[in-house]
Design a protein around this motif. Structure first.
Motif, PDB file in Angstrom:
ATOM      1  N   GLY A 362       0.782  -1.225   0.000  1.00  0.00           N
ATOM      2  CA  GLY A 362       0.000   0.000   0.000  1.00  0.00           C
ATOM      3  C   GLY A 362       0.813   1.273   0.000  1.00  0.00           C
ATOM      4  N   VAL A 363       2.137   1.136  -0.076  1.00  0.00           N
ATOM      5  CA  VAL A 363       3.012   2.309  -0.037  1.00  0.00           C
ATOM      6  C   VAL A 363       2.825   3.165  -1.286  1.00  0.00           C
ATOM      7  N   GLY A 364       2.666   4.477  -1.091  1.00  0.00           N
ATOM      8  CA  GLY A 364       2.599   5.399  -2.216  1.00  0.00           C
ATOM      9  C   GLY A 364       1.222   5.623  -2.788  1.00  0.00           C
ATOM     10  N   THR A 365       0.203   4.967  -2.248  1.00  0.00           N
ATOM     11  CA  THR A 365      -1.160   5.163  -2.734  1.00  0.00           C
ATOM     12  C   THR A 365      -2.084   5.399  -1.551  1.00  0.00           C
ATOM     13  N   THR A 366      -3.267   5.901  -1.826  1.00  0.00           N
ATOM     14  CA  THR A 366      -4.265   6.162  -0.787  1.00  0.00           C
ATOM     15  C   THR A 366      -5.654   5.816  -1.311  1.00  0.00           C
ATOM     16  N   GLY A 367      -6.593   5.749  -0.384  1.00  0.00           N
ATOM     17  CA  GLY A 367      -7.994   5.598  -0.751  1.00  0.00           C
ATOM     18  C   GLY A 367      -8.294   4.336  -1.537  1.00  0.00           C
ATOM     19  N   PHE A 368      -9.270   4.461  -2.460  1.00  0.00           N
ATOM     20  CA  PHE A 368      -9.706   3.314  -3.243  1.00  0.00           C
ATOM     21  C   PHE A 368      -8.567   2.748  -4.093  1.00  0.00           C
TER      22      PHE A 368
END
Length: 630
Positions: A362-368
């Motif tokens: 999940g590193v470097g992204t957010t949300g959906f």
């Protein structure tokens, strides 16, 4: 007068001091008889003033070394008229260093492993029932079929409730489950160890005041899968009467290798690592048998998990012997070995498996976008069904808002992992057994201590309560009076099922847990209400999600193969011209190059996840769900 009084006091003090020294230094022993010789265990006070005899390290099979390596277990040799000391835990079976850390998490300070590991431990209560036959509980540990040992479950406190408790080691990893898929290295050696232990119990437990006709087997996680397999295996007929299955199911995709037709990648990697690789499996087996135990154990200890998959690298296999057919077939039509069955899961089964994956992928992204990235990385665990990721997300995620919070990502992803790996297959097995006229009882464990270090009710949370840790203490945990009350309630539920086949709160309360049935799907919620342990009788736990995994996904899978079979039938006689052949060859070459690049990247990712797991202590004892520990 003062001198006389002082002299008397001093004399009394000396007598008292000598008595204390004698009491502290004295150890009481107990000698029991087995078919192979006498064993001497220790007698200890447990949980107040209750007395339990403890026997550690009793051999139930010969050491599986040399010519006995990668073979079914054979009975131990007699030690004649001598008395064997049984007051020290035997080594655990060979496993990676991560597995040793897993053991130390449960048994602080214990880190011994050896190929000579097929031993069992027995806890015998003393008291008013000392001379009568008592029901027996046999506990089978988890650890992804690769890690752990029997003594991780302490049977002392449970024994004080009038139950003889037995734990044992079984072969793990390559030595327990390596399989060449051609009948030469058959695999399932760890499962055959379980059969041998249960046979030893049938022949000897009466000498420890146990009733061989009242044996209950209990397993957690991979041990839960194992007791489910034993419930159906023809080799286990007559070896037990009741089954408790905690957080594991033989119907889970990871529990068994179902259709092995050739040696898999794990087989090739291990045989190469011990310099025994060959295309001839008989030569591989001979080479491994000739290895010295120190070399073999060193390779296994230094071996690290090289795959990011949560599915165990080594596991039981459908072999036509221990497992004549797949678990799905056997539960529907083959004879069953028990008529009383208690099973369940915890509230947050997937939490400790999901967290390290979230931190890595999940590193470097957010949300959906972050959740979709996680699910794409998790895709390899899911059934081969088109658009399965989107089907799962639609079931678990609310798309009402413009985005999704970090807390909701963790909750949704961990719930997906836990339901798919543990909870849904547990419910499916309960449903299948209840249709075979087995008395099934289902629970969901939702109790969380105020002193708990986790944010949820994780995989294996109930084990330390069943071991009586709130009463006896544990180096890695803190407990309060409410935890003691919960432990007391859980132990009563378990002990009543072991004794009578009905889980109940007697004598704490005149309440029996409800039977599960396919229509109402009744279950018992075990939780805390206003700082008091409580039970509540419910129906249809997360009904839409259980239906999704156990029915809808199964239907999607069936439909996919039905369409593929039709397509294959229609195109059987299609003509392929020379031009199409060259195009196909070019595509294959291109895919081969892509595969090579992805493989290199894959092992880089593996190194990253191993590092991250270690940083978060999930790769040590706290990993209790497969890649964590299942």
């Amino acid at each position: 007068m003062k001198f006389k009084t002082s002299l008397v006091c001093t004399f009394e003090y000396i007598i008292y001091f000598c008595y204390v020294i004698k009491f502290v230094n004295s150890v009481e022993y107990s000698v029991r008889v087995t078919d192979y010789g006498k064993v001497k265990g220790v007698v200890e006070y447990v949980h107040g003033q209750k007395i339990v005899e403890k026997f550690f390290g009793i051999p139930y099979a010969s050491p599986p070394i040399g010519n006995l390596r990668l073979e079914a277990p054979v009975p131990p040799r007699s030690w004649g008229d001598s008395i064997r000391n049984a007051n020290v835990l035997a080594p655990a079976c060979p496993q990676a260093s991560e597995g040793v850390a897993y053991i130390e998490y449960h048994v602080p300070g214990f880190n011994k492993t050896s190929e000579d590991c097929l031993y069992l431990n027995i806890y015998v209560p003393r008291g008013s029932h000392h001379h009568r036959s008592m029901p027996v509980l046999v506990f089978i540990h988890g650890g992804s079929y690769q890690n752990g040992m029997g003594a991780m479950f302490d049977g002392s406190v449970l024994a004080t409730h009038g139950i003889v408790v037995v734990t044992f080691n079984y072969r793990l990893g390559p030595l327990g489950f390596m399989n060449s898929a051609d009948g030469v290295i058959r695999g399932n050696y760890g499962m055959l160890d379980m059969i041998a232990a249960l046979q030893w119990i049938q022949g000897n437990i009466a000498n420890f005041n146990g009733d061989p006709n009242s044996v209950t087997i209990d397993g957690h996680s991979a041990g839960g899968c194992s007791v489910g397999l034993l419930l159906m295996s023809p080799l286990a007929k007559g070896l037990f009467k009741r089954v408790i299955q905690q957080s594991g199911s033989p119907l889970a995709h990871w529990s068994v290798s179902r259709y092995e037709t050739k040696p898999n990648f794990v087989y090739k990697i291990f045989s190469s690592s011990v310099k025994c690789y060959s295309n001839n499996s008989a030569e591989v087996k001979k080479c491994i048998k000739n290895l010295d135990t120190e070399t073999l154990q060193r390779v296994i200890t230094e071996e690290s998990e090289w795959t990011t998959s949560l599915t165990p690298q080594y596991r039981p296999v459908v072999d036509g012997y221990f497992l004549p057919y797949t678990p799905e077939v056997m539960v529907e039509r083959e004879p069953l070995n028990a008529v009383h069955f208690l099973t369940g899961a915890t509230q947050d089964e997937g939490l400790i498996a999901a967290i390290p994956l979230i931190k890595l992928y999940g590193v470097g992204t957010t949300g959906f976008r972050k959740l979709l990235t996680l699910m794409s990385c998790f895709r390899g665990e899911l059934p081969e069904i088109p658009d399965i990721v989107y089907s799962v997300l639609e079931k678990y995620v609310k798309f009402e808002s413009s985005d999704i919070s970090e807390q909701e990502i963790e909750r949704s992803f961990s719930e997906i992992v836990g339901d798919y790996f543990i909870t849904a297959p547990t419910h499916r097995f309960a449903d299948s057994l209840s249709r075979r006229n087995v008395s099934v009882y289902l629970y969901n464990y939702e109790y969380k201590s105020l002193l708990d270090q986790w944010d949820g009710v994780i995989h294996g949370a109930e084990l330390f309560y069943l071991s009586g840790c709130p009463f006896t203490g544990h180096k890695n945990f803190r407990y309060d009076h409410v935890d003691k009350e919960m432990a007391n309630m859980l132990i009563h539920i378990w002990s009543n099922f072991i004794k009578h086949g009905i889980p109940s709160l007697h004598p704490l309360n005149e309440i029996d847990l409800p039977l599960f049935n396919p229509r109402r799907k009744s279950y018992t919620k075990i939780f805390s209400s206003q700082r008091e342990p409580a039970v509540s009788f419910m129906t249809n736990l997360r009904q839409s999600k259980m239906t999704f995994w156990n029915q809808e996904v199964s239907d999607m899978y069936s439909n996919r193969y039905s369409k593929e079979n039709n397509l294959t039938h229609k195109t059987t006689y299609s003509h392929v011209n020379g031009k199409n052949t060259w195009i196909l060859a070019s595509v294959c070459i291109g895919l081969s190059v892509v595969t090579l690049i992805l493989t290199v990247q894959y092992f880089k990712v593996r190194k990253e996840i191993t590092s991250l797991l270690r940083q978060n202590s999930i790769s040590s004892g706290e990993r209790m769900l497969n890649g964590t520990q299942i």
